[in-house]
Design an enzyme around this catalytic site. Structure first.
Site, PDB file in Angstrom:
ATOM      1  N   LYS A   1       0.802  -1.223   0.000  1.00 45.39           N
ATOM      2  CA  LYS A   1       0.000   0.000   0.000  1.00 45.39           C
ATOM      3  C   LYS A   1       0.836   1.275   0.000  1.00 45.39           C
ATOM      4  O   LYS A   1       0.329   2.347  -0.305  1.00 45.39           O
ATOM      5  CB  LYS A   1      -0.958   0.015   1.197  1.00 45.39           C
ATOM      6  CG  LYS A   1      -2.089  -0.982   1.061  1.00 45.39           C
ATOM      7  CD  LYS A   1      -3.147  -0.792   2.133  1.00 45.39           C
ATOM      8  CE  LYS A   1      -4.342  -1.690   1.843  1.00 45.39           C
ATOM      9  NZ  LYS A   1      -5.375  -1.637   2.853  1.00 45.39           N
TER      10      LYS A   1
ATOM     11  N   LYS B   1      -4.627  -9.163  -6.569  1.00 45.10           N
ATOM     12  CA  LYS B   1      -5.909  -9.623  -6.023  1.00 45.10           C
ATOM     13  C   LYS B   1      -7.001  -8.644  -6.438  1.00 45.10           C
ATOM     14  O   LYS B   1      -6.728  -7.456  -6.672  1.00 45.10           O
ATOM     15  CB  LYS B   1      -5.843  -9.757  -4.501  1.00 45.10           C
ATOM     16  CG  LYS B   1      -5.878  -8.452  -3.748  1.00 45.10           C
ATOM     17  CD  LYS B   1      -6.237  -8.610  -2.275  1.00 45.10           C
ATOM     18  CE  LYS B   1      -6.400  -7.216  -1.692  1.00 45.10           C
ATOM     19  NZ  LYS B   1      -6.700  -7.073  -0.343  1.00 45.10           N
TER      20      LYS B   1
ATOM     21  N   LYS C   1     -11.493  -3.719  -3.864  1.00 40.08           N
ATOM     22  CA  LYS C   1     -12.557  -2.717  -4.000  1.00 40.08           C
ATOM     23  C   LYS C   1     -12.005  -1.335  -4.305  1.00 40.08           C
ATOM     24  O   LYS C   1     -12.721  -0.463  -4.763  1.00 40.08           O
ATOM     25  CB  LYS C   1     -13.485  -2.696  -2.781  1.00 40.08           C
ATOM     26  CG  LYS C   1     -12.816  -2.585  -1.413  1.00 40.08           C
ATOM     27  CD  LYS C   1     -13.855  -2.479  -0.307  1.00 40.08           C
ATOM     28  CE  LYS C   1     -13.761  -3.530   0.777  1.00 40.08           C
ATOM     29  NZ  LYS C   1     -12.540  -3.561   1.578  1.00 40.08           N
TER      30      LYS C   1
HETATM   31  P1  TYM Z   1     -10.855  -5.990   3.605  1.00 43.49           P
HETATM   32  O1  TYM Z   1     -11.926  -5.009   3.820  1.00 43.49           O
HETATM   33  O2  TYM Z   1      -9.734  -5.637   2.707  1.00 43.49           O
HETATM   34  O3  TYM Z   1     -11.489  -7.333   3.078  1.00 43.49           O
HETATM   35  C1  TYM Z   1     -12.623  -7.915   3.697  1.00 43.49           C
HETATM   36  C2  TYM Z   1     -12.542  -9.429   3.606  1.00 43.49           C
HETATM   37  O4  TYM Z   1     -12.516  -9.818   2.249  1.00 43.49           O
HETATM   38  C3  TYM Z   1     -11.356 -10.609   1.996  1.00 43.49           C
HETATM   39  N1  TYM Z   1     -10.895 -10.309   0.647  1.00 43.49           N
HETATM   40  C4  TYM Z   1     -10.730 -11.237  -0.284  1.00 43.49           C
HETATM   41  N2  TYM Z   1     -10.895 -12.569  -0.273  1.00 43.49           N
HETATM   42  C5  TYM Z   1     -10.646 -13.236  -1.435  1.00 43.49           C
HETATM   43  N3  TYM Z   1     -10.257 -12.620  -2.561  1.00 43.49           N
HETATM   44  C6  TYM Z   1     -10.075 -11.281  -2.626  1.00 43.49           C
HETATM   45  N4  TYM Z   1      -9.695 -10.689  -3.743  1.00 43.49           N
HETATM   46  C7  TYM Z   1     -10.310 -10.526  -1.445  1.00 43.49           C
HETATM   47  N5  TYM Z   1     -10.244  -9.205  -1.154  1.00 43.49           N
HETATM   48  C8  TYM Z   1     -10.595  -9.094   0.134  1.00 43.49           C
HETATM   49  C9  TYM Z   1     -10.357 -10.177   3.053  1.00 43.49           C
HETATM   50  O5  TYM Z   1      -9.376 -11.157   3.256  1.00 43.49           O
HETATM   51  C10 TYM Z   1     -11.273  -9.992   4.242  1.00 43.49           C
HETATM   52  O6  TYM Z   1     -11.570 -11.233   4.833  1.00 43.49           O
HETATM   53  N6  TYM Z   1      -8.240  -5.427   7.819  1.00 43.49           N
HETATM   54  C11 TYM Z   1      -9.373  -6.100   7.226  1.00 43.49           C
HETATM   55  C12 TYM Z   1     -10.685  -5.779   7.905  1.00 43.49           C
HETATM   56  C13 TYM Z   1     -10.659  -6.047   9.368  1.00 43.49           C
HETATM   57  C14 TYM Z   1     -10.768  -7.313   9.977  1.00 43.49           C
HETATM   58  C15 TYM Z   1     -10.672  -7.054  11.378  1.00 43.49           C
HETATM   59  C16 TYM Z   1     -10.935  -8.602   9.488  1.00 43.49           C
HETATM   60  C17 TYM Z   1     -10.514  -5.101  10.334  1.00 43.49           C
HETATM   61  N7  TYM Z   1     -10.515  -5.707  11.570  1.00 43.49           N
HETATM   62  C18 TYM Z   1     -10.733  -8.098  12.309  1.00 43.49           C
HETATM   63  C19 TYM Z   1     -10.979  -9.644  10.414  1.00 43.49           C
HETATM   64  C20 TYM Z   1     -10.879  -9.381  11.817  1.00 43.49           C
HETATM   65  C21 TYM Z   1      -9.483  -5.666   5.763  1.00 43.49           C
HETATM   66  O7  TYM Z   1      -8.975  -4.653   5.394  1.00 43.49           O
HETATM   67  O8  TYM Z   1     -10.278  -6.471   4.999  1.00 43.49           O
END
Ligand code: TYM
Length: 330
Positions: free
Chosen positions: A113, A195, A198
């Site tokens: 990032k 990957k 969003k």
């Molecule tokens: P975030 O918002 O980037 O993604 C949310 C969830 O989606 C999964 N994900 C994917 N899985 C498969 N293929 C993809 N291309 C893909 N893109 C995203 C992520 O692995 C995630 O499960 N830091 C975290 C959010 C968070 C969190 C937490 C998660 C904050 N506190 C505590 C678990 C526990 C994040 O940025 O996810």
């Protein structure tokens, strides 16, 4: 009941990647665990956000969780917004004080990032600690996520261990990442080396859960594949095609082998068309439920109930930790 916890950042509209790594697992496990599903809105502001869009994305995220099949009528389902609970950031501070900075700047996501960027926020480095706090506050045993978050859950484990050792007690439960066998990393349709995200600059490679049928078809038909024309799962040599097979599996419930068998001898165009049909069918059904949910009071009711319940748990844990480190008066 053991606890399961996860969250999806409202930094944009949710994608089929988020569905695959996050929401889908919650739906699969929701009956068997006490589930903490929250919107990490404080994570989203690690990069600048338009306040109105952020509010909208928070509500939309919750609407989508429910439209996809998260059951808010379950007693053991708790939906809440991170920033409505002050203990997440407070615990994060205590944990930050126990985290070497190098451990944060060595993380894959931080490197990715901040690559070729200047003037990024300090929070981009410290946000995995806030994530650890999100998890440890609730003694969550299982943390379902995509592969990209595994390292962050490992940091939460390190911090739990470090704290328990330093203060000699079982203060935090050791969480475990739960990564799906298939669909842990849905790739960008245009550039399968990345990957699906969003916040990608080029949205042609990303399918959002709220995309129109026309866009879904266009994006799938335009997905990058290869030129050998053989339908086979081979992530190393055929990442684009393997990604399409993975998405097919996630949304159909068929195994990759079954899909390869189904399309034996067919061209890529046929596979793409069938996948586009499948996604259109699944996503338009989700979108119809989403529309109803957004117009109802289901979201606010679920969030009010979730806030009340989870704040009590978080307060108790935070108070214990605060006293343990010596803050305040004896
Ligand atoms: P975030 O918002 O980037 O993604 C949310 C969830 O989606 C999964 N994900 C994917 N899985 C498969 N293929 C993809 N291309 C893909 N893109 C995203 C992520 O692995 C995630 O499960 N830091 C975290 C959010 C968070 C969190 C937490 C998660 C904050 N506190 C505590 C678990 C526990 C994040 O940025 O996810």
């Amino acid at each position: 009941m053991e606890r399961l916890l996860t969250g999806l950042q409202p930094s944009g509209s949710l994608t089929i990647g988020n569905f695959s790594g996050g929401i889908r697992q919650v739906i699969d496990y929701q009956k068997n665990y006490e589930t903490f599903l929250f919107v990490p809105d404080m994570h989203a502001t690690t990069v600048p956000q338009d306040p109105y869009a952020l509010h909208r994305n928070i509500k939309s995220a919750v609407g989508l969780y429910i439209a996809c099949g998260v059951d808010v009528n379950l007693e053991n389902m708790h939906l809440y917004i991170q920033s409505e609970n002050l203990y997440h950031a407070n615990l994060s501070w205590i944990l930050e004080c126990m985290t070497p900075f190098g451990e944060l700047t060595r993380m894959h996501q931080f490197k990715e990032k901040t690559k070729n960027k200047e003037g990024f926020s300090a929070a981009l480095a410290t946000y995995p600690v806030l994530m650890a706090s999100d998890i440890l506050l609730y003694d969550a045993k299982y943390v379902p996520t995509g592969i990209d978050q595994k390292q962050h859950v490992e940091l939460a484990r390190n911090l739990a261990e470090r704290f328990n050792e330093r203060y000699k007690g079982d203060y935090f439960l050791m969480p475990e990442p739960v990564i799906p066998q298939i669909g842990a990393k849905i790739r960008d349709l245009k550039d399968p080396s990345k990957k699906m995200s969003k916040s990608a600059e080029n949205t042609k490679g990303t399918i959002f859960l709220l995309d129109s049928e026309k866009d879904i078809r266009k994006k799938i038909m335009g997905a990058t594949t290869d030129s050998d024309g053989i339908i086979k799962f081979d992530e190393e040599n055929k990442p684009g095609l393997s990604n399409l097979l993975t998405i097919y599996s996630v949304f159909s419930g068929l195994s990759v082998d079954e899909i390869v068998e189904k399309f034996k001898g067919c061209g890529y165009g046929e596979l793409k068309k069938s996948l586009a049909d499948l996604l259109c069918e699944k996503l338009t059904a989700i979108q119809a439920r989403y529309k109803e949910i957004m117009e109802s009071d289901i979201i606010d009711k679920a969030l009010d109930r979730g806030r009340e319940y989870t704040e009590k748990i978080a307060r108790e844990k935070y108070e214990l930790i605060r006293k343990t480190v010596g803050y305040g008066r004896i």
